[in-house]
Write an enzyme that holds these catalytic residues in place. Structure first.
Site, PDB file in Angstrom:
ATOM      1  N   ARG A 138       0.812  -1.227   0.000  1.00 40.78           N
ATOM      2  CA  ARG A 138       0.000   0.000   0.000  1.00 40.78           C
ATOM      3  C   ARG A 138       0.837   1.265   0.000  1.00 40.78           C
ATOM      4  O   ARG A 138       0.441   2.286   0.588  1.00 40.78           O
ATOM      5  CB  ARG A 138      -0.945   0.036   1.215  1.00 40.78           C
ATOM      6  CG  ARG A 138      -2.063  -0.974   1.130  1.00 40.78           C
ATOM      7  CD  ARG A 138      -2.875  -0.951   2.399  1.00 40.78           C
ATOM      8  NE  ARG A 138      -3.996  -1.875   2.303  1.00 40.78           N
ATOM      9  CZ  ARG A 138      -5.264  -1.497   2.252  1.00 40.78           C
ATOM     10  NH1 ARG A 138      -5.608  -0.246   2.304  1.00 40.78           N
ATOM     11  NH2 ARG A 138      -6.219  -2.398   2.173  1.00 40.78           N
ATOM     12  N   GLU A 170      -1.470  16.125  17.845  1.00 41.41           N
ATOM     13  CA  GLU A 170      -1.122  15.314  16.676  1.00 41.41           C
ATOM     14  C   GLU A 170      -2.112  14.166  16.623  1.00 41.41           C
ATOM     15  O   GLU A 170      -3.183  14.274  17.223  1.00 41.41           O
ATOM     16  CB  GLU A 170       0.357  14.908  16.706  1.00 41.41           C
ATOM     17  CG  GLU A 170       0.844  14.291  17.992  1.00 41.41           C
ATOM     18  CD  GLU A 170       0.575  12.815  18.073  1.00 41.41           C
ATOM     19  OE1 GLU A 170      -0.385  12.447  18.778  1.00 41.41           O
ATOM     20  OE2 GLU A 170       1.333  12.015  17.491  1.00 41.41           O
ATOM     21  N   MET A 171      -1.810  13.091  15.910  1.00 37.53           N
ATOM     22  CA  MET A 171      -2.860  12.096  15.689  1.00 37.53           C
ATOM     23  C   MET A 171      -2.427  10.640  15.901  1.00 37.53           C
ATOM     24  O   MET A 171      -3.174   9.733  15.532  1.00 37.53           O
ATOM     25  CB  MET A 171      -3.447  12.272  14.277  1.00 37.53           C
ATOM     26  CG  MET A 171      -4.006  13.666  14.049  1.00 37.53           C
ATOM     27  SD  MET A 171      -4.791  13.876  12.450  1.00 37.53           S
ATOM     28  CE  MET A 171      -6.292  12.956  12.683  1.00 37.53           C
ATOM     29  N   GLU A 172      -1.249  10.407  16.476  1.00 36.45           N
ATOM     30  CA  GLU A 172      -0.770   9.016  16.535  1.00 36.45           C
ATOM     31  C   GLU A 172      -0.124   8.568  17.852  1.00 36.45           C
ATOM     32  O   GLU A 172      -0.127   7.376  18.157  1.00 36.45           O
ATOM     33  CB  GLU A 172       0.272   8.776  15.409  1.00 36.45           C
ATOM     34  CG  GLU A 172      -0.280   8.775  14.001  1.00 36.45           C
ATOM     35  CD  GLU A 172      -0.363  10.172  13.386  1.00 36.45           C
ATOM     36  OE1 GLU A 172       0.278  11.097  13.951  1.00 36.45           O
ATOM     37  OE2 GLU A 172      -1.058  10.357  12.382  1.00 36.45           O
ATOM     38  N   SER A 174       4.976  21.970  13.687  1.00 35.78           N
ATOM     39  CA  SER A 174       4.870  22.411  12.287  1.00 35.78           C
ATOM     40  C   SER A 174       3.924  23.588  12.108  1.00 35.78           C
ATOM     41  O   SER A 174       3.946  24.262  11.076  1.00 35.78           O
ATOM     42  CB  SER A 174       4.386  21.252  11.420  1.00 35.78           C
ATOM     43  OG  SER A 174       3.116  20.803  11.875  1.00 35.78           O
ATOM     44  N   ASP A 175       3.065  23.826  13.092  1.00 33.94           N
ATOM     45  CA  ASP A 175       2.064  24.895  13.012  1.00 33.94           C
ATOM     46  C   ASP A 175       1.622  25.181  14.444  1.00 33.94           C
ATOM     47  O   ASP A 175       1.957  24.422  15.357  1.00 33.94           O
ATOM     48  CB  ASP A 175       0.867  24.476  12.139  1.00 33.94           C
ATOM     49  CG  ASP A 175       0.259  23.161  12.599  1.00 33.94           C
ATOM     50  OD1 ASP A 175       0.842  22.104  12.302  1.00 33.94           O
ATOM     51  OD2 ASP A 175      -0.775  23.181  13.285  1.00 33.94           O
TER      52      ASP A 175
HETATM   53  N1  ADE Z   1      -0.022  17.504  13.002  1.00 28.25           N
HETATM   54  C1  ADE Z   1       0.616  18.642  12.719  1.00 28.25           C
HETATM   55  N2  ADE Z   1      -0.165  19.703  12.971  1.00 28.25           N
HETATM   56  C2  ADE Z   1      -1.340  19.201  13.419  1.00 28.25           C
HETATM   57  C3  ADE Z   1      -2.539  19.780  13.825  1.00 28.25           C
HETATM   58  N3  ADE Z   1      -2.685  21.099  13.814  1.00 28.25           N
HETATM   59  N4  ADE Z   1      -3.541  18.975  14.222  1.00 28.25           N
HETATM   60  C4  ADE Z   1      -3.377  17.647  14.224  1.00 28.25           C
HETATM   61  N5  ADE Z   1      -2.269  17.044  13.843  1.00 28.25           N
HETATM   62  C5  ADE Z   1      -1.251  17.809  13.445  1.00 28.25           C
END
Ligand code: ADE
Length: 236
Positions: free
Chosen positions: A44, A180-182, A204-205
């Site tokens: 994948r 984040e998500m993990e 990153s933000d």
């Molecule tokens: N990964 C990087 N920036 C994120 C955000 N703002 N929300 C969720 N996951 C992220």
């Protein structure tokens, strides 16, 4: 024995695994960070490579986005490939006002709205916690790296696009560093399999500071400090 999501043979994957979310980032880590990395699976479009880092065997494999995706790859690595330690190297959005874009966040723990904390033991909300030995090594390595590093909790969300500002506000109030998500899913898989995990994240933000987001290209190149810290944590 291959799994439904990994065609590597046992022994093809090192006991220590770097795990970015993005498959392209995994390829860049294999090419530019590991030595003599060989592609061992590509189901994948999720490539897995094994090489060495400072002479120690190390693999890199992407998780994809979200706990559902990560939990498949992490569980199979721990359960069927003899992997002992996985270090997520990814990005997070800043939540705490103390955190700036490009800083590094080492996730000692991860809050979550995902079922991995509440489903395994009825009536209990489990703590999603990093490996202490990996965490200690990451903190030591971060002092040497010169990166501005924060150690604390993150929020691993099932939703990138949130519709509830009060959740963000509540998380900031209790000192959460980033979203984040993990990470929580990785810590839950490690706990379930009796293995170790850590997440080292580049900011990153920022959810409350304007105009500081990194572009997609910057995201790919601006996390070399996090990688060094992650590799040090894996090999400690
Ligand atoms: N990964 C990087 N920036 C994120 C955000 N703002 N929300 C969720 N996951 C992220």
């Amino acid at each position: 024995m291959a799994t439904p999501h990994n065609t590597a043979e046992p022994g093809d994957i090192a006991p220590l695994v770097l795990m970015p979310g993005d498959p392209r980032r995994a390829a860049r880590i294999a090419e530019g960070f590991l030595t003599d990395a060989t592609l061992v699976s590509e189901v994948r479009g999720i490539g897995a490579w094994t090489g060495t880092w400072n002479g120690t065997p190390m693999s890199v494999m992407a998780s994809g986005m979200g706990i559902a995706s990560l939990s498949i790859y992490a569980t199979e690595l721990y359960r069927f490939y003899g992997v002992q330690r996985i270090c997520r190297v990814g990005t997070c959005g800043g939540l705490s006002p103390d955190v700036d874009v490009r800083d590094v966040v080492v996730a000692a723990s991860a809050h979550t709205n995902n079922g991995c904390a509440s489903l395994p033991v009825p009536g209990a909300s489990l703590s999603m916690t990093a490996s202490f030995d990996m965490l200690r090594a990451a903190v030591d390595a971060s002092r040497a790296s010169g990166a501005t590093t924060h150690v604390g909790s993150v929020f691993s969300s099932d939703f990138f696009y949130t519709t509830r500002p009060e959740v963000t506000e509540g998380l900031i109030k209790v000192g959460t560093l980033g979203v984040e998500m993990e990470a929580a899913g990785l810590y839950g898989c490690a706990m379930a399999e009796g293995k170790e995990a850590l997440a080292v994240l580049t900011v990153s933000d920022h959810l409350t500071k304007d105009g500081t987001d990194m572009s997609a290209a910057q995201r790919e190149t601006s996390f070399s400090s996090a990688l060094e810290i992650a590799a040090a944590a894996l090999t400690a």
